[in-house]
Motif scaffolding. Structure first.
Motif, PDB file in Angstrom:
ATOM      1  N   CYS A  85       0.804  -1.222   0.000  1.00 27.40           N
ATOM      2  CA  CYS A  85       0.000   0.000   0.000  1.00 27.40           C
ATOM      3  C   CYS A  85       0.839   1.276   0.000  1.00 27.40           C
ATOM      4  CB  CYS A  85      -0.950   0.002   1.199  1.00 27.40           C
ATOM      5  SG  CYS A  85      -0.150   0.250   2.798  1.00 27.40           S
ATOM      6  N   GLY A  86       2.153   1.156   0.231  1.00 32.98           N
ATOM      7  CA  GLY A  86       3.033   2.319   0.209  1.00 32.98           C
ATOM      8  C   GLY A  86       3.096   3.093   1.512  1.00 32.98           C
ATOM      9  N   HIS A  87       2.389   2.629   2.533  1.00 34.59           N
ATOM     10  CA  HIS A  87       2.393   3.302   3.837  1.00 34.59           C
ATOM     11  C   HIS A  87       3.793   3.244   4.439  1.00 34.59           C
ATOM     12  CE1 HIS A  87       0.230   5.019   7.201  1.00 34.59           C
ATOM     13  NE2 HIS A  87       0.794   4.137   8.032  1.00 34.59           N
ATOM     14  N   LEU A  88       4.181   4.299   5.140  1.00 35.55           N
ATOM     15  CA  LEU A  88       5.543   4.380   5.664  1.00 35.55           C
ATOM     16  C   LEU A  88       5.738   3.716   7.024  1.00 35.55           C
ATOM     17  CD1 LEU A  88       6.582   7.978   4.592  1.00 35.55           C
ATOM     18  CD2 LEU A  88       7.468   5.807   3.746  1.00 35.55           C
ATOM     19  N   GLU A  89       4.672   3.430   7.746  1.00 33.28           N
ATOM     20  CA  GLU A  89       4.820   2.854   9.083  1.00 33.28           C
ATOM     21  C   GLU A  89       4.636   1.341   9.044  1.00 33.28           C
ATOM     22  OE1 GLU A  89       2.877   4.804  12.355  1.00 33.28           O
ATOM     23  OE2 GLU A  89       2.851   6.688  11.230  1.00 33.28           O
ATOM     24  N   THR A  90       5.733   0.629   9.302  1.00 33.71           N
ATOM     25  CA  THR A  90       5.686  -0.826   9.397  1.00 33.71           C
ATOM     26  C   THR A  90       6.363  -1.234  10.699  1.00 33.71           C
ATOM     27  OG1 THR A  90       7.759  -1.137   8.203  1.00 33.71           O
ATOM     28  CG2 THR A  90       5.732  -1.156   6.880  1.00 33.71           C
ATOM     29  N   GLN A  91       6.025  -2.424  11.163  1.00 36.86           N
ATOM     30  CA  GLN A  91       6.577  -2.926  12.417  1.00 36.86           C
ATOM     31  C   GLN A  91       7.319  -4.224  12.147  1.00 36.86           C
ATOM     32  OE1 GLN A  91       3.524  -3.894  15.219  1.00 36.86           O
ATOM     33  NE2 GLN A  91       4.951  -4.712  16.724  1.00 36.86           N
ATOM     34  N   VAL A  92       8.487  -4.373  12.758  1.00 36.52           N
ATOM     35  CA  VAL A  92       9.235  -5.624  12.683  1.00 36.52           C
ATOM     36  C   VAL A  92       8.586  -6.591  13.672  1.00 36.52           C
ATOM     37  CG1 VAL A  92      11.452  -6.758  13.061  1.00 36.52           C
ATOM     38  CG2 VAL A  92      11.369  -4.497  12.005  1.00 36.52           C
ATOM     39  N   VAL A  93       8.120  -7.758  13.161  1.00 35.49           N
ATOM     40  CA  VAL A  93       7.477  -8.741  14.042  1.00 35.49           C
ATOM     41  C   VAL A  93       8.378  -9.938  14.332  1.00 35.49           C
ATOM     42  CG1 VAL A  93       5.121  -8.070  13.490  1.00 35.49           C
ATOM     43  CG2 VAL A  93       6.264  -9.784  12.088  1.00 35.49           C
ATOM     44  N   GLU A  94       9.411 -10.116  13.508  1.00 36.58           N
ATOM     45  CA  GLU A  94      10.348 -11.221  13.736  1.00 36.58           C
ATOM     46  C   GLU A  94      11.673 -10.891  13.067  1.00 36.58           C
ATOM     47  OE1 GLU A  94      10.821 -15.977  12.696  1.00 36.58           O
ATOM     48  OE2 GLU A  94       9.140 -14.866  11.872  1.00 36.58           O
ATOM     49  N   THR A  95      12.777 -11.231  13.735  1.00 40.66           N
ATOM     50  CA  THR A  95      14.118 -11.010  13.193  1.00 40.66           C
ATOM     51  C   THR A  95      14.929 -12.283  13.357  1.00 40.66           C
ATOM     52  OG1 THR A  95      14.060  -8.673  13.777  1.00 40.66           O
ATOM     53  CG2 THR A  95      16.225  -9.634  13.395  1.00 40.66           C
ATOM     54  N   ARG A  96      15.586 -12.700  12.284  1.00 39.53           N
ATOM     55  CA  ARG A  96      16.452 -13.889  12.326  1.00 39.53           C
ATOM     56  C   ARG A  96      17.727 -13.626  11.553  1.00 39.53           C
ATOM     57  NH1 ARG A  96      12.792 -19.163  10.814  1.00 39.53           N
ATOM     58  NH2 ARG A  96      11.233 -18.891  12.430  1.00 39.53           N
ATOM     59  N   ASP A  97      18.837 -14.197  12.062  1.00 36.03           N
ATOM     60  CA  ASP A  97      20.086 -14.189  11.305  1.00 36.03           C
ATOM     61  C   ASP A  97      20.017 -15.275  10.252  1.00 36.03           C
ATOM     62  OD1 ASP A  97      21.258 -12.172  12.784  1.00 36.03           O
ATOM     63  OD2 ASP A  97      22.225 -13.543  14.182  1.00 36.03           O
ATOM     64  N   SER A  98      20.693 -15.063   9.119  1.00 36.66           N
ATOM     65  CA  SER A  98      20.789 -16.125   8.116  1.00 36.66           C
ATOM     66  C   SER A  98      21.713 -17.209   8.651  1.00 36.66           C
ATOM     67  CB  SER A  98      21.335 -15.577   6.799  1.00 36.66           C
ATOM     68  OG  SER A  98      22.689 -15.242   6.931  1.00 36.66           O
ATOM     69  N   ASP A  99      21.671 -18.384   8.043  1.00 38.41           N
ATOM     70  CA  ASP A  99      22.528 -19.492   8.475  1.00 38.41           C
ATOM     71  C   ASP A  99      24.006 -19.115   8.400  1.00 38.41           C
ATOM     72  OD1 ASP A  99      20.346 -21.075   8.989  1.00 38.41           O
ATOM     73  OD2 ASP A  99      20.380 -22.033   7.009  1.00 38.41           O
ATOM     74  N   GLU A 100      24.376 -18.345   7.375  1.00 42.49           N
ATOM     75  CA  GLU A 100      25.773 -17.961   7.193  1.00 42.49           C
ATOM     76  C   GLU A 100      26.161 -16.796   8.100  1.00 42.49           C
ATOM     77  OE1 GLU A 100      23.587 -18.255   4.599  1.00 42.49           O
ATOM     78  OE2 GLU A 100      24.251 -20.259   4.088  1.00 42.49           O
ATOM     79  N   GLY A 101      25.159 -16.115   8.675  1.00 41.58           N
ATOM     80  CA  GLY A 101      25.436 -15.012   9.573  1.00 41.58           C
ATOM     81  C   GLY A 101      25.784 -13.708   8.877  1.00 41.58           C
ATOM     82  N   ASP A 102      25.601 -13.635   7.552  1.00 42.17           N
ATOM     83  CA  ASP A 102      25.975 -12.417   6.840  1.00 42.17           C
ATOM     84  C   ASP A 102      24.783 -11.552   6.442  1.00 42.17           C
ATOM     85  OD1 ASP A 102      24.999 -14.104   4.929  1.00 42.17           O
ATOM     86  OD2 ASP A 102      26.650 -13.846   3.530  1.00 42.17           O
ATOM     87  N   SER A 103      23.584 -11.941   6.861  1.00 40.09           N
ATOM     88  CA  SER A 103      22.411 -11.120   6.594  1.00 40.09           C
ATOM     89  C   SER A 103      21.376 -11.353   7.697  1.00 40.09           C
ATOM     90  CB  SER A 103      21.820 -11.432   5.217  1.00 40.09           C
ATOM     91  OG  SER A 103      21.307 -12.740   5.181  1.00 40.09           O
ATOM     92  N   ILE A 104      20.448 -10.420   7.783  1.00 42.77           N
ATOM     93  CA  ILE A 104      19.372 -10.514   8.763  1.00 42.77           C
ATOM     94  C   ILE A 104      18.053 -10.503   8.006  1.00 42.77           C
ATOM     95  CG2 ILE A 104      18.210  -9.353  10.684  1.00 42.77           C
ATOM     96  CD1 ILE A 104      20.929  -8.168  11.446  1.00 42.77           C
ATOM     97  N   ARG A 105      17.193 -11.452   8.339  1.00 39.10           N
ATOM     98  CA  ARG A 105      15.865 -11.557   7.734  1.00 39.10           C
ATOM     99  C   ARG A 105      14.870 -10.960   8.720  1.00 39.10           C
ATOM    100  NH1 ARG A 105      11.750 -15.422   8.446  1.00 39.10           N
ATOM    101  NH2 ARG A 105      10.439 -15.666   6.621  1.00 39.10           N
TER     102      ARG A 105
END
Length: 157
Positions: free
Chosen positions: A6-26
């Motif tokens: 929808c293009g709205h600017l307000e979003t909330q992070v509901v879950e954070t995980r590291d990738s298996d390799e540890g070089d990115s965050i999902r």
């Protein structure tokens, strides 16, 4: 982060995980306006080597282009998006580890074929047929035999 729906600017992070390799965050995010969820990936921006084409032209490495070519080879194959992302991350790790400012497209193609062979033999043959410009059926047969030999070596090892 802008909602892709929808293009709205307000979003909330509901879950954070590291990738298996540890070089990115999902991150899983939820839009406050339309309540839809979407995923973002956070990576450190590292300059990767330029790619030297067969005709000598130099181009910047493009993750989207690499992913697109791999997705064509993997079309209608039982390979997860996570497995594809892992393969791309492995290729990018090789690019970073090379330490070079430029990498030949032939080397990049070999790395792609190695990762595709691990993911799916049919995708490997599809990619190899285009990448190596197969002219006749005998070249397909040789590529298929090559994947069989690799599988045999892997089972014995």
């Amino acid at each position: 982060m802008r909602c892709p729906f929808c293009g709205h600017l307000e979003t909330q992070v509901v879950e954070t995980r590291d990738s298996d390799e540890g070089d990115s965050i999902r991150r899983r995010r939820k839009c406050h306006h339309c309540d839809k969820r979407f995923t973002t990936y956070e990576r450190a921006e590292i300059e990767l080597p330029a790619i030297v084409k067969r005709d000598g032209r130099r181009t910047d490495y493009e993750r989207a282009k690499l992913k697109g070519s791999m997705m064509i080879a993997l079309r209608k194959r039982p390979v997860s998006a996570e497995a594809l992302e892992g393969a791309i991350e492995a290729i990018e790790a090789r690019l970073r580890q090379s330490g070079d400012k430029e990498v030949d497209s032939t080397q990049l193609g070999e790395w792609v074929m190695r990762e595709l062979r691990k993911l799916d033999k049919v995708a490997y043959v599809r990619f190899a047929s285009v990448y190596r410009s197969f002219d006749d059926v005998s070249e397909f047969v040789a590529a298929i035999k090559e994947t069989g030999k690799a599988a045999t070596r892997k089972a014995e090892g």
